[in-house]
Design a protein around this motif. Structure first.
Motif, PDB file in Angstrom:
ATOM      1  N   SER A 109      -0.893  11.882   1.463  1.00  0.00           N
ATOM      2  CA  SER A 109      -0.788  10.483   1.006  1.00  0.00           C
ATOM      3  C   SER A 109       0.226  10.351  -0.118  1.00  0.00           C
ATOM      4  O   SER A 109       1.057   9.445  -0.123  1.00  0.00           O
ATOM      5  CB  SER A 109      -2.152   9.978   0.521  1.00  0.00           C
ATOM      6  OG  SER A 109      -3.105  10.077   1.549  1.00  0.00           O
ATOM      7  N   TYR A 144      -7.855   7.674  -3.921  1.00  0.00           N
ATOM      8  CA  TYR A 144      -9.194   7.740  -3.319  1.00  0.00           C
ATOM      9  C   TYR A 144      -9.497   9.178  -2.905  1.00  0.00           C
ATOM     10  O   TYR A 144     -10.612   9.691  -3.090  1.00  0.00           O
ATOM     11  CB  TYR A 144      -9.287   6.838  -2.079  1.00  0.00           C
ATOM     12  CG  TYR A 144      -9.587   5.380  -2.368  1.00  0.00           C
ATOM     13  CD1 TYR A 144      -8.856   4.360  -1.745  1.00  0.00           C
ATOM     14  CD2 TYR A 144     -10.611   4.999  -3.233  1.00  0.00           C
ATOM     15  CE1 TYR A 144      -9.112   3.022  -1.985  1.00  0.00           C
ATOM     16  CE2 TYR A 144     -10.878   3.656  -3.478  1.00  0.00           C
ATOM     17  CZ  TYR A 144     -10.123   2.677  -2.857  1.00  0.00           C
ATOM     18  OH  TYR A 144     -10.390   1.343  -3.105  1.00  0.00           O
ATOM     19  N   GLY A 196      -4.762  -0.397   5.945  1.00  0.00           N
ATOM     20  CA  GLY A 196      -3.692  -1.151   5.274  1.00  0.00           C
ATOM     21  C   GLY A 196      -2.372  -0.389   5.305  1.00  0.00           C
ATOM     22  O   GLY A 196      -1.307  -0.959   5.561  1.00  0.00           O
ATOM     23  N   PRO A 227       0.805  -1.222   0.000  1.00  0.00           N
ATOM     24  CA  PRO A 227       0.000   0.000   0.000  1.00  0.00           C
ATOM     25  C   PRO A 227       0.841   1.278   0.000  1.00  0.00           C
ATOM     26  O   PRO A 227       0.306   2.366  -0.237  1.00  0.00           O
ATOM     27  CB  PRO A 227      -0.823  -0.112   1.281  1.00  0.00           C
ATOM     28  CG  PRO A 227      -0.063  -1.055   2.149  1.00  0.00           C
ATOM     29  CD  PRO A 227       0.682  -1.965   1.264  1.00  0.00           C
ATOM     30  N   LYS A 263     -10.607   1.983   5.000  1.00  0.00           N
ATOM     31  CA  LYS A 263     -10.076   0.631   4.817  1.00  0.00           C
ATOM     32  C   LYS A 263      -8.642   0.710   4.256  1.00  0.00           C
ATOM     33  O   LYS A 263      -7.740   0.013   4.729  1.00  0.00           O
ATOM     34  CB  LYS A 263     -10.981  -0.141   3.859  1.00  0.00           C
ATOM     35  CG  LYS A 263     -10.672  -1.621   3.762  1.00  0.00           C
ATOM     36  CD  LYS A 263     -11.667  -2.358   2.891  1.00  0.00           C
ATOM     37  CE  LYS A 263     -11.137  -3.766   2.626  1.00  0.00           C
ATOM     38  NZ  LYS A 263     -11.878  -4.468   1.577  1.00  0.00           N
ATOM     39  N   GLU A 264      -8.468   1.570   3.286  1.00  0.00           N
ATOM     40  CA  GLU A 264      -7.145   1.708   2.678  1.00  0.00           C
ATOM     41  C   GLU A 264      -6.149   2.253   3.699  1.00  0.00           C
ATOM     42  O   GLU A 264      -5.004   1.800   3.778  1.00  0.00           O
ATOM     43  CB  GLU A 264      -7.213   2.625   1.441  1.00  0.00           C
ATOM     44  CG  GLU A 264      -5.912   2.751   0.661  1.00  0.00           C
ATOM     45  CD  GLU A 264      -5.396   1.436   0.089  1.00  0.00           C
ATOM     46  OE1 GLU A 264      -6.217   0.531  -0.175  1.00  0.00           O
ATOM     47  OE2 GLU A 264      -4.164   1.327  -0.085  1.00  0.00           O
ATOM     48  N   TYR A 265      -6.605   3.216   4.499  1.00  0.00           N
ATOM     49  CA  TYR A 265      -5.737   3.786   5.537  1.00  0.00           C
ATOM     50  C   TYR A 265      -5.291   2.701   6.521  1.00  0.00           C
ATOM     51  O   TYR A 265      -4.133   2.666   6.924  1.00  0.00           O
ATOM     52  CB  TYR A 265      -6.441   4.926   6.281  1.00  0.00           C
ATOM     53  CG  TYR A 265      -5.716   5.328   7.550  1.00  0.00           C
ATOM     54  CD1 TYR A 265      -6.296   5.148   8.797  1.00  0.00           C
ATOM     55  CD2 TYR A 265      -4.415   5.841   7.489  1.00  0.00           C
ATOM     56  CE1 TYR A 265      -5.609   5.477   9.960  1.00  0.00           C
ATOM     57  CE2 TYR A 265      -3.724   6.183   8.654  1.00  0.00           C
ATOM     58  CZ  TYR A 265      -4.335   5.991   9.886  1.00  0.00           C
ATOM     59  OH  TYR A 265      -3.650   6.317  11.029  1.00  0.00           O
ATOM     60  N   SER A 289     -14.087   3.295   1.935  1.00  0.00           N
ATOM     61  CA  SER A 289     -12.913   2.808   1.192  1.00  0.00           C
ATOM     62  C   SER A 289     -11.638   3.489   1.698  1.00  0.00           C
ATOM     63  O   SER A 289     -10.588   2.846   1.834  1.00  0.00           O
ATOM     64  CB  SER A 289     -13.053   3.108  -0.298  1.00  0.00           C
ATOM     65  OG  SER A 289     -14.170   2.458  -0.822  1.00  0.00           O
ATOM     66  N   LYS A 317      -2.595   4.580  -3.726  1.00  0.00           N
ATOM     67  CA  LYS A 317      -4.026   4.241  -3.813  1.00  0.00           C
ATOM     68  C   LYS A 317      -4.838   5.112  -2.845  1.00  0.00           C
ATOM     69  O   LYS A 317      -5.924   5.588  -3.190  1.00  0.00           O
ATOM     70  CB  LYS A 317      -4.229   2.760  -3.482  1.00  0.00           C
ATOM     71  CG  LYS A 317      -5.604   2.224  -3.873  1.00  0.00           C
ATOM     72  CD  LYS A 317      -5.659   0.715  -3.766  1.00  0.00           C
ATOM     73  CE  LYS A 317      -7.092   0.221  -4.007  1.00  0.00           C
ATOM     74  NZ  LYS A 317      -7.203  -1.236  -3.787  1.00  0.00           N
ATOM     75  N   LEU A 318      -4.308   5.347  -1.665  1.00  0.00           N
ATOM     76  CA  LEU A 318      -4.979   6.211  -0.695  1.00  0.00           C
ATOM     77  C   LEU A 318      -5.110   7.611  -1.279  1.00  0.00           C
ATOM     78  O   LEU A 318      -6.177   8.235  -1.213  1.00  0.00           O
ATOM     79  CB  LEU A 318      -4.197   6.238   0.628  1.00  0.00           C
ATOM     80  CG  LEU A 318      -4.826   7.038   1.765  1.00  0.00           C
ATOM     81  CD1 LEU A 318      -6.171   6.446   2.185  1.00  0.00           C
ATOM     82  CD2 LEU A 318      -3.890   7.076   2.982  1.00  0.00           C
TER      83      LEU A 318
END
Lengths: 111, 166
Positions: A62, A73, A101, A4, A97-99, A94, A69-70
């Motif tokens: 980010s 988003y 990871g 990530p 969730k990504e955060y 989303s 990806k973060l």
């Protein structure tokens, strides 16, 4: 599966300074959690400008960290700031969730 | 040397919208520091960036070689500008209390020698155009790269050398 976070650019900037790196990771955690709360507040109070500003801020952070990806988003969130509530709510999920990871990845790096 | 204001000890918080002007005291301070600037042994760099992570990342890179100041908003940026007349300013376009372009215009008006590099997370044509109108010296998109930051400083150093040899 792609990690990530790609830390290569950050590490080039910090020049191998582990103390600075750790301080930056901690800063990322506290900044992101505050910005996710701001996004939630903006969503609940139906404030598109507050939503846009928080998304923009988190996007920059980010990307500078290397969490592509973060950041993507956040870019979607920023550009869709006048979009429907349901879409923004799903996007916020989303993001969270990504955060998670990203956070786990960075915590592993610290250990 | 260098630093940043700490909101916990700073009794003044920035107003919602910071006025693009210097107080009389700030104008006096600026005049004094401008006269001393040629004698400074190290470059003084002001980083204007509201996001703590990004500001600290850039300061971490630059303060190894230079004197750096970090400002979280236009209010702090104007304070540091007046007190230190920085050689180079890395200036975020989107600030909580002012538009970065307006701030760049103010700094250029007060000190035409100020070398300003606009920084943005967006890639809007209008931002590039406004930056050109303000006659800033550079434009960097996030994410930061060591090369783009060092290139900007290198271009400044070369232009300063050229000016001093005239």
């Amino acid at each position: 599966m792609t990690a990530p976070v790609n830390l290569s650019n950050l590490r080039e900037m910090t020049d191998g300074d582990k103390e600075l790196e750790e301080a930056l990771f901690q800063e990322f955690f506290s900044s992101t959690e505050a910005l996710l709360d701001q996004l939630n507040e903006a969503l609940n109070s139906n404030d598109p400008e507050a939503w846009r500003a928080a998304a923009h801020a988190l996007k920059g952070t980010s990307y500078n960290l290397g969490a592509q990806k973060l950041g993507d988003y956040c870019k979607t969130a920023q550009e869709g700031h006048t979009g429907p509530h349901e879409e923004k709510a799903a996007l916020l999920m989303s993001l969270r969730k990504e955060y998670q990871g990203v956070k786990e990845f960075l915590e592993n790096e610290l250990n | 040397m260098g630093g940043s204001l700490d909101n916990k000890t700073d009794p003044l918080s920035p107003p919602q919208q910071t006025k693009l002007e210097l107080s009389a005291h700030q104008r006096d301070a600026l005049q004094k520091v401008l006269s001393r600037r040629p004698l400074r042994p190290k470059l003084e760099i002001l980083i204007v960036e509201d996001q703590d992570f990004s500001r600290k990342l850039l300061m971490g890179l630059l303060q190894r070689e230079h004197v750096c100041f970090g400002a979280r908003n236009a209010f702090e940026a104007i304070h540091y500008f007046a007190e230190h007349a920085p050689d180079i300013i890395f200036l975020d376009i989107e600030l909580p209390d002012q538009d970065g372009h307006g701030l760049a215009g103010l700094f250029k008006k007060l000190d035409p020698q100020t070398y300003i590099v606009m920084v943005t997370g967006n890639s809007y044509k209008k931002d590039v155009e406004k930056a050109r109108e303000n006659q800033v010296h550079g434009f960097i998109a996030k994410p930061y790269s060591k090369q783009s930051i060092f290139n900007a400083i290198d271009v400044y150093s070369k232009s300063k050398l050229k000016r001093s040899s005239l």
